[in-house]
Design an enzyme around this catalytic site. Structure first.
Site, PDB file in Angstrom:
ATOM      1  N   TYR A  62      -9.204 -11.597   0.716  1.00 48.52           N
ATOM      2  CA  TYR A  62      -9.966 -12.718   0.163  1.00 48.52           C
ATOM      3  C   TYR A  62     -10.558 -13.557   1.289  1.00 48.52           C
ATOM      4  O   TYR A  62     -11.698 -14.017   1.197  1.00 48.52           O
ATOM      5  CB  TYR A  62      -9.067 -13.590  -0.729  1.00 48.52           C
ATOM      6  CG  TYR A  62      -8.579 -12.867  -1.965  1.00 48.52           C
ATOM      7  CD1 TYR A  62      -9.378 -12.760  -3.098  1.00 48.52           C
ATOM      8  CD2 TYR A  62      -7.308 -12.299  -2.000  1.00 48.52           C
ATOM      9  CE1 TYR A  62      -8.929 -12.094  -4.230  1.00 48.52           C
ATOM     10  CE2 TYR A  62      -6.854 -11.635  -3.137  1.00 48.52           C
ATOM     11  CZ  TYR A  62      -7.665 -11.537  -4.237  1.00 48.52           C
ATOM     12  OH  TYR A  62      -7.226 -10.880  -5.354  1.00 48.52           O
ATOM     13  N   ASN A  72     -15.156 -12.014 -12.445  1.00 46.45           N
ATOM     14  CA  ASN A  72     -16.059 -10.866 -12.392  1.00 46.45           C
ATOM     15  C   ASN A  72     -16.086 -10.177 -13.757  1.00 46.45           C
ATOM     16  O   ASN A  72     -15.076  -9.638 -14.193  1.00 46.45           O
ATOM     17  CB  ASN A  72     -15.576  -9.897 -11.304  1.00 46.45           C
ATOM     18  CG  ASN A  72     -16.309  -8.574 -11.313  1.00 46.45           C
ATOM     19  OD1 ASN A  72     -17.379  -8.434 -11.882  1.00 46.45           O
ATOM     20  ND2 ASN A  72     -15.705  -7.579 -10.665  1.00 46.45           N
ATOM     21  N   CYS A  91     -13.781  -5.513  -7.623  1.00 45.90           N
ATOM     22  CA  CYS A  91     -12.845  -6.575  -7.246  1.00 45.90           C
ATOM     23  C   CYS A  91     -11.444  -6.014  -6.963  1.00 45.90           C
ATOM     24  O   CYS A  91     -10.645  -6.675  -6.303  1.00 45.90           O
ATOM     25  CB  CYS A  91     -12.809  -7.677  -8.295  1.00 45.90           C
ATOM     26  SG  CYS A  91     -12.630  -7.115  -9.980  1.00 45.90           S
ATOM     27  N   HIS A  92     -11.176  -4.790  -7.411  1.00 49.51           N
ATOM     28  CA  HIS A  92      -9.872  -4.181  -7.110  1.00 49.51           C
ATOM     29  C   HIS A  92      -9.717  -3.901  -5.615  1.00 49.51           C
ATOM     30  O   HIS A  92      -8.601  -3.737  -5.139  1.00 49.51           O
ATOM     31  CB  HIS A  92      -9.672  -2.890  -7.919  1.00 49.51           C
ATOM     32  CG  HIS A  92     -10.672  -1.822  -7.621  1.00 49.51           C
ATOM     33  ND1 HIS A  92     -11.936  -1.808  -8.186  1.00 49.51           N
ATOM     34  CD2 HIS A  92     -10.614  -0.744  -6.815  1.00 49.51           C
ATOM     35  CE1 HIS A  92     -12.591  -0.752  -7.746  1.00 49.51           C
ATOM     36  NE2 HIS A  92     -11.822  -0.089  -6.906  1.00 49.51           N
ATOM     37  N   GLU A 131      -8.913   5.965  -5.079  1.00 50.72           N
ATOM     38  CA  GLU A 131      -9.870   5.933  -3.972  1.00 50.72           C
ATOM     39  C   GLU A 131      -9.265   6.401  -2.650  1.00 50.72           C
ATOM     40  O   GLU A 131     -10.011   6.668  -1.706  1.00 50.72           O
ATOM     41  CB  GLU A 131     -10.453   4.530  -3.829  1.00 50.72           C
ATOM     42  CG  GLU A 131     -11.322   4.149  -5.025  1.00 50.72           C
ATOM     43  CD  GLU A 131     -12.007   2.811  -4.862  1.00 50.72           C
ATOM     44  OE1 GLU A 131     -12.021   2.248  -3.750  1.00 50.72           O
ATOM     45  OE2 GLU A 131     -12.571   2.321  -5.864  1.00 50.72           O
TER      46      GLU A 131
END
Length: 158
Positions: free
Chosen positions: A98, A121, A129-130, A156
């Site tokens: 962040y 979001n 945002c993850h 991912e």
């Protein structure tokens, strides 16, 4: 009056509903179950955006898509828009804190505000945002739940 288009899709971590306007995708939400299609007249362009988003999300969950190209219609404050744009710059498989995100938008002291913007979001996964985590490496929060955040990050990193 033409309505926004909505589509649902089953994912490995639950059912998602995609909503799109003529300008692009406006929301991705977790729902308890797939809903019955509405009989309201839907804009053909909105339907194409929703269908494209569903196809791209399926590809993402199958591990064959790393970038989303569907048009987005994000409605938020100028600050939220900046925070969301910064998230879109985080590459597949990478994470950002962040604090790093706040610095990236030129507001290094706005860490909490960035967290709030991320929580607002409306298009999670597509606006990733993850991929934003706490400075200490912990996950922080996630509107779709930490189980979903863990799953997306693991997907991912395969």
């Amino acid at each position: 009056m033409l309505q926004a288009a909505q589509r649902t899709l089953r994912t490995p971590v639950g059912v998602l509903r995609v909503t799109a306007s003529e300008r692009g995708v406006t929301a991705v939400e977790r729902v308890l179950r797939a809903s019955v299609a509405s009989r309201a007249k839907v804009s053909p362009r909105a339907a194409r955006h929703a269908d494209t988003a569903v196809r791209q999300l399926r590809e993402y969950f199958a591990g064959t898509r790393r970038n989303f190209t569907v048009p987005l219609h994000l409605d938020g404050t100028e600050f939220q828009q900046q925070a969301w744009a910064a998230m879109c710059d985080i590459r597949y498989g990478d994470t950002l804190s962040y604090a790093q995100q706040a610095k990236a938008i030129g507001k290094p002291k706005a860490v909490r505000a960035v967290g709030s913007a991320n929580g607002a979001n409306p298009i999670p996964i597509i606006v990733p945002c993850h991929r934003v985590i706490a400075s200490d490496g912990s996950l922080g929060g996630y509107a779709l739940g930490l189980t979903m955040k863990r799953y997306l990050l693991a997907l991912e990193h395969r």
